[in-house]
Write a protein that holds these residues in place. Sequence first.
Motif, PDB file in Angstrom:
ATOM      1  N   GLN B 231       0.836  -1.205   0.000  1.00 10.72           N
ATOM      2  CA  GLN B 231       0.000   0.000   0.000  1.00 10.72           C
ATOM      3  C   GLN B 231       0.873   1.259   0.000  1.00 10.72           C
ATOM      4  OE1 GLN B 231      -0.358  -2.678   1.736  1.00 10.72           O
ATOM      5  NE2 GLN B 231      -2.492  -3.149   2.274  1.00 10.72           N
ATOM      6  N   LYS B 232       1.956   1.198   0.772  1.00 13.50           N
ATOM      7  CA  LYS B 232       2.847   2.355   0.865  1.00 13.50           C
ATOM      8  C   LYS B 232       3.571   2.568  -0.475  1.00 13.50           C
ATOM      9  CE  LYS B 232       6.463   4.438   3.696  1.00 13.50           C
ATOM     10  NZ  LYS B 232       7.503   4.216   4.706  1.00 13.50           N
ATOM     11  N   VAL B 233       4.013   1.470  -1.063  1.00 16.38           N
ATOM     12  CA  VAL B 233       4.707   1.555  -2.353  1.00 16.38           C
ATOM     13  C   VAL B 233       3.781   2.161  -3.401  1.00 16.38           C
ATOM     14  CG1 VAL B 233       5.756   0.206  -4.225  1.00 16.38           C
ATOM     15  CG2 VAL B 233       6.259  -0.373  -1.854  1.00 16.38           C
ATOM     16  N   ARG B 234       2.526   1.677  -3.432  1.00 19.25           N
ATOM     17  CA  ARG B 234       1.544   2.178  -4.409  1.00 19.25           C
ATOM     18  C   ARG B 234       1.287   3.687  -4.192  1.00 19.25           C
ATOM     19  NH1 ARG B 234       2.065  -2.024  -7.117  1.00 19.25           N
ATOM     20  NH2 ARG B 234       0.591  -3.755  -7.186  1.00 19.25           N
ATOM     21  N   ARG B 235       1.182   4.072  -2.909  1.00 22.77           N
ATOM     22  CA  ARG B 235       0.904   5.479  -2.602  1.00 22.77           C
ATOM     23  C   ARG B 235       2.067   6.363  -3.061  1.00 22.77           C
ATOM     24  NH1 ARG B 235      -0.072   5.049   2.727  1.00 22.77           N
ATOM     25  NH2 ARG B 235       1.944   5.892   3.371  1.00 22.77           N
ATOM     26  N   MET B 236       3.293   5.892  -2.782  1.00 19.00           N
ATOM     27  CA  MET B 236       4.467   6.679  -3.178  1.00 19.00           C
ATOM     28  C   MET B 236       4.559   6.777  -4.702  1.00 19.00           C
ATOM     29  SD  MET B 236       7.233   5.331  -0.371  1.00 19.00           S
ATOM     30  CE  MET B 236       8.619   6.295  -0.963  1.00 19.00           C
ATOM     31  N   GLU B 237       4.184   5.676  -5.378  1.00 14.22           N
ATOM     32  CA  GLU B 237       4.202   5.699  -6.846  1.00 14.22           C
ATOM     33  C   GLU B 237       3.209   6.726  -7.373  1.00 14.22           C
ATOM     34  OE1 GLU B 237       5.581   1.089  -7.869  1.00 14.22           O
ATOM     35  OE2 GLU B 237       3.450   1.579  -7.704  1.00 14.22           O
ATOM     36  N   GLN B 238       2.026   6.758  -6.739  1.00 10.47           N
ATOM     37  CA  GLN B 238       0.988   7.712  -7.150  1.00 10.47           C
ATOM     38  C   GLN B 238       1.431   9.151  -6.933  1.00 10.47           C
ATOM     39  OE1 GLN B 238      -2.673   6.781  -5.135  1.00 10.47           O
ATOM     40  NE2 GLN B 238      -3.358   5.378  -6.738  1.00 10.47           N
ATOM     41  N   GLU B 239       2.147   9.322  -5.839  1.00  4.19           N
ATOM     42  CA  GLU B 239       2.618  10.676  -5.517  1.00  4.19           C
ATOM     43  C   GLU B 239       3.881  11.035  -6.284  1.00  4.19           C
ATOM     44  OE1 GLU B 239       3.021  10.341  -1.299  1.00  4.19           O
ATOM     45  OE2 GLU B 239       0.849  10.447  -0.927  1.00  4.19           O
ATOM     46  N   GLY B 240       4.356  10.078  -7.077  1.00  4.05           N
ATOM     47  CA  GLY B 240       5.540  10.339  -7.886  1.00  4.05           C
ATOM     48  C   GLY B 240       6.833  10.352  -7.084  1.00  4.05           C
ATOM     49  N   LYS B 241       6.768   9.770  -5.889  1.00  4.33           N
ATOM     50  CA  LYS B 241       7.979   9.728  -5.061  1.00  4.33           C
ATOM     51  C   LYS B 241       8.815   8.497  -5.426  1.00  4.33           C
ATOM     52  CE  LYS B 241       5.986  12.055  -1.047  1.00  4.33           C
ATOM     53  NZ  LYS B 241       5.268  11.804   0.191  1.00  4.33           N
ATOM     54  N   ALA B 249       8.339  -4.457  -2.359  1.00  5.43           N
ATOM     55  CA  ALA B 249       6.975  -4.453  -1.814  1.00  5.43           C
ATOM     56  C   ALA B 249       6.616  -5.820  -1.234  1.00  5.43           C
ATOM     57  CB  ALA B 249       5.988  -4.092  -2.914  1.00  5.43           C
ATOM     58  N   VAL B 250       5.923  -5.803  -0.091  1.00  3.18           N
ATOM     59  CA  VAL B 250       5.354  -7.025   0.472  1.00  3.18           C
ATOM     60  C   VAL B 250       3.864  -6.801   0.727  1.00  3.18           C
ATOM     61  CG1 VAL B 250       7.473  -7.921   1.528  1.00  3.18           C
ATOM     62  CG2 VAL B 250       6.000  -6.363   2.834  1.00  3.18           C
ATOM     63  N   GLY B 251       3.122  -7.896   0.647  1.00  7.51           N
ATOM     64  CA  GLY B 251       1.676  -7.794   0.870  1.00  7.51           C
ATOM     65  C   GLY B 251       0.930  -8.616  -0.164  1.00  7.51           C
ATOM     66  N   GLU B 252      -0.374  -8.368  -0.228  1.00  7.24           N
ATOM     67  CA  GLU B 252      -1.212  -9.103  -1.183  1.00  7.24           C
ATOM     68  C   GLU B 252      -1.354  -8.260  -2.451  1.00  7.24           C
ATOM     69  OE1 GLU B 252      -5.765 -10.014  -0.971  1.00  7.24           O
ATOM     70  OE2 GLU B 252      -4.721 -11.662   0.020  1.00  7.24           O
ATOM     71  N   PHE B 253      -0.827  -8.760  -3.541  1.00  8.02           N
ATOM     72  CA  PHE B 253      -0.834  -8.016  -4.807  1.00  8.02           C
ATOM     73  C   PHE B 253      -2.190  -8.099  -5.495  1.00  8.02           C
ATOM     74  CE2 PHE B 253       3.631  -6.796  -5.844  1.00  8.02           C
ATOM     75  CZ  PHE B 253       4.206  -7.207  -4.644  1.00  8.02           C
ATOM     76  N   VAL B 254      -2.815  -9.271  -5.405  1.00  5.23           N
ATOM     77  CA  VAL B 254      -4.132  -9.415  -6.017  1.00  5.23           C
ATOM     78  C   VAL B 254      -4.854 -10.609  -5.407  1.00  5.23           C
ATOM     79  CG1 VAL B 254      -3.591 -10.999  -7.948  1.00  5.23           C
ATOM     80  CG2 VAL B 254      -5.343  -9.262  -8.264  1.00  5.23           C
ATOM     81  N   ARG B 255      -6.171 -10.470  -5.294  1.00  7.99           N
ATOM     82  CA  ARG B 255      -7.007 -11.651  -5.026  1.00  7.99           C
ATOM     83  C   ARG B 255      -8.289 -11.436  -5.807  1.00  7.99           C
ATOM     84  NH1 ARG B 255      -9.904 -14.521   0.125  1.00  7.99           N
ATOM     85  NH2 ARG B 255      -9.979 -16.559  -0.866  1.00  7.99           N
ATOM     86  N   ARG B 256      -8.515 -12.306  -6.775  1.00 17.75           N
ATOM     87  CA  ARG B 256      -9.650 -12.118  -7.672  1.00 17.75           C
ATOM     88  C   ARG B 256     -10.227 -13.492  -8.034  1.00 17.75           C
ATOM     89  NH1 ARG B 256      -5.376  -9.744 -12.139  1.00 17.75           N
ATOM     90  NH2 ARG B 256      -4.161 -11.656 -12.328  1.00 17.75           N
ATOM     91  N   HIS B 257     -11.271 -13.480  -8.813  1.00 14.23           N
ATOM     92  CA  HIS B 257     -11.960 -14.747  -9.084  1.00 14.23           C
ATOM     93  C   HIS B 257     -12.179 -14.942 -10.570  1.00 14.23           C
ATOM     94  CE1 HIS B 257     -12.423 -15.321  -4.793  1.00 14.23           C
ATOM     95  NE2 HIS B 257     -12.721 -14.038  -4.740  1.00 14.23           N
ATOM     96  N   ARG B 258     -11.067 -14.842 -11.317  1.00 14.55           N
ATOM     97  CA  ARG B 258     -11.155 -15.155 -12.745  1.00 14.55           C
ATOM     98  C   ARG B 258     -11.407 -16.658 -12.901  1.00 14.55           C
ATOM     99  NH1 ARG B 258      -6.181 -11.859 -15.664  1.00 14.55           N
ATOM    100  NH2 ARG B 258      -6.996  -9.762 -15.297  1.00 14.55           N
ATOM    101  N   PRO B 259     -11.953 -17.072 -14.058  1.00 12.94           N
ATOM    102  CA  PRO B 259     -12.196 -18.509 -14.258  1.00 12.94           C
ATOM    103  C   PRO B 259     -10.903 -19.311 -14.099  1.00 12.94           C
ATOM    104  CG  PRO B 259     -13.217 -17.208 -16.003  1.00 12.94           C
ATOM    105  CD  PRO B 259     -12.404 -16.257 -15.199  1.00 12.94           C
ATOM    106  N   ALA B 260     -11.016 -20.445 -13.431  1.00 10.42           N
ATOM    107  CA  ALA B 260      -9.845 -21.274 -13.161  1.00 10.42           C
ATOM    108  C   ALA B 260      -9.974 -22.625 -13.846  1.00 10.42           C
ATOM    109  CB  ALA B 260      -9.695 -21.461 -11.657  1.00 10.42           C
ATOM    110  N   MET B 261      -8.841 -23.274 -14.064  1.00  6.70           N
ATOM    111  CA  MET B 261      -8.827 -24.630 -14.636  1.00  6.70           C
ATOM    112  C   MET B 261      -8.457 -25.640 -13.552  1.00  6.70           C
ATOM    113  SD  MET B 261      -6.881 -24.174 -18.292  1.00  6.70           S
ATOM    114  CE  MET B 261      -7.040 -25.905 -18.743  1.00  6.70           C
ATOM    115  N   GLY B 262      -8.827 -26.886 -13.780  1.00  5.15           N
ATOM    116  CA  GLY B 262      -8.437 -27.954 -12.862  1.00  5.15           C
ATOM    117  C   GLY B 262      -9.281 -27.996 -11.598  1.00  5.15           C
ATOM    118  N   VAL B 263     -10.481 -27.426 -11.663  1.00  2.00           N
ATOM    119  CA  VAL B 263     -11.368 -27.438 -10.500  1.00  2.00           C
ATOM    120  C   VAL B 263     -12.478 -28.448 -10.769  1.00  2.00           C
ATOM    121  CG1 VAL B 263     -12.857 -26.058  -9.007  1.00  2.00           C
ATOM    122  CG2 VAL B 263     -10.911 -24.983 -10.179  1.00  2.00           C
TER     123      VAL B 263
END
Lengths: 367, 265
Positions: B231-241, B249-263
């Motif tokens: 979150q801090k990295v993203r904020r600094m990027e937005q602020e152009g710092k 960066a550490v943390g959760e980059f994405v969690r989404r529910h696109r169609p998956a295979m092998g289920v």
Amino acid sequence: MSKIEFMQGNTACCEGALAAGCSFFGGYPITPSTEIAELMALRLPKAGGTFIQMEDEIAGIGSVIGASWTGARSMTATSGPGFSLMMENIGYAVMTETPCVIVNIQRGGPSTGQPTMSAQGDMMQCRFGSHGDMATIAVVPSTVQEMYELTAKAFNLADRFRVPTFVMSDETIGHMRERVIIPDSVDIVPRKPLLEGELPFQAGEDGVPGFAKFGSGHRVHVTGLTHDERGYPDTTNPETHEKLVLRLYNKVESKRHEIADYDAVNTDAETVFVTYGPCARTVRQVLHDHPDEEIGHLNLRIVWPFPEDTLKLFPNAKTFIVPELNLGQMAREVARHMSGQKVLSMPKIGGLIHTPAELYAAVEAER
Amino acid sequence: MSTRVFEKWYREDRLPHIFCTGCGNGTVMNCSIKAVDAMQWNIDDTVFVSGIGCSSRAPGYISTDSLHTTHGRALAFATGVKMANPDLHVVVFTGDGDLSAIGGNHFIHACRRNIDMTVICMNNMIYGMTGGQGSPCTPVGKISTTTPYGAAEPVFDLAELAVAAGANHVARWTSYHTAELTKAIITGLSTEGLSFIEAMVQCPTAYGRRNKLRQVTDQVEWMRTHAMLLQKVRRMEQEGKPIPEEHFAVGEFVRRHRPAMGVRR
């Protein structure tokens, strides 16, 4: 009731695989094997199986090995360049005793070569292509009917010996269309399961351990490293390595005369053709045109492990003629087992098969 | 980790393990096993797959069906396992060299297919097993046996790569952040589709020794002080710092529910 159909060699390959219970295909399209992937993509989902087009041939054979460990009869199909890419994982399948079927519809090489022309230039690669010492099994069809039957048989050999088994066909047989008799069912020889109390890589007298498929509760560790009978790595002990590799080699090589599959025609002849694959067809034409029993024919449907005893079926033979679509790969193997008889290599590259006239001229020259 | 979990999931007859003293891989294994155990998965239905390298030896110590494959190809083998039998839970252990160099193409395609499996990359920024050669994740300027004058090539950001390629869940933590790492793995195991968890780990033997991080604690401390919340990295990027040098960066980059295979449907 068996039925009669008119089909392409590559189609017969799929039909033979499906009849044998193949339920997984992983591969990457390459000419002239592509029709096999296309037909498997169409047929497997409807038969409850899985088709997946991987990102390359290395991934194709990798997925096939993974699928095989779930107990599935699994296969891939490719041609020369793709076959070369698969070599490391083929060695892995040998070392881990993973049954699988690899179809190579050979084309002209080296490199990209002649994608739409026929060749038999990969015969040594399927035997010696991966690093280290190993034994493999290779079937070679000479008709579309044999493509059907030998593909099905390849699954049985792969499962019985737990070894990658090759269908070493070529563009000629893969793309030709012929009459095929489709039987009601084919023989299926399943994998021997691992019994309670047995170690996953401990073999009995036949040299083949019971198979512990994933999910069956055996909790087996499978590694390409040199391993002991528990499957645990033991890479620096010379005895472990020698014992393992010798067993993997002997479980196939010691059975080569049992595995052998061939036709022997005119066994009293002095001049004998030794063939595998499409060259058998030209020899059959020569025998048809000159039905005089002076020309012998040994056609091998299984070339590896090499059944050298079949050469002894021709006690009067003075010359063995080996026409093949490469610069003499199997002729050298035939010559290795001679004691005084002449071996005449008849190489042909460029994509076309020998004409009957070419082969008959060679017979005349030997008289 | 409680004794019960250890006894349940590890192969005691394989000890001692081959990891060097101070290696971070053991920490990642413990977090992973803790997460798998928390899922209450049946041992007999769980399969660990790996390629080649230090991290890829991990499945050999775990008491499930396991497949230790060829260099870089773990995801191809794992795809076969999962697609042939979707009832099996598949977890892949891999390293930065295994996954992103030789296995780069398999990595992006496994993410694109979004196959239902969890991929845990132990990123030690070096080829440990072959003795310390540079990997696509060796930071610029750092010393390895094949970058004796300092690595000149920019590093791969494996987490961003996995996001771009289509994975349903992507997170990055370090062997210092054990609680966060375990939680991220649990999230990964519970998410349908491909979950990619990058775990930065110390390698005192092949990396730290050559890069002024000789003590195990030095490198863990380096990871603690250079890990910056996403979150801090993203904020600094937005602020152009500018992001401070060597920070990641550490943390959760994405969690989404696109169609998956092998289920299994």
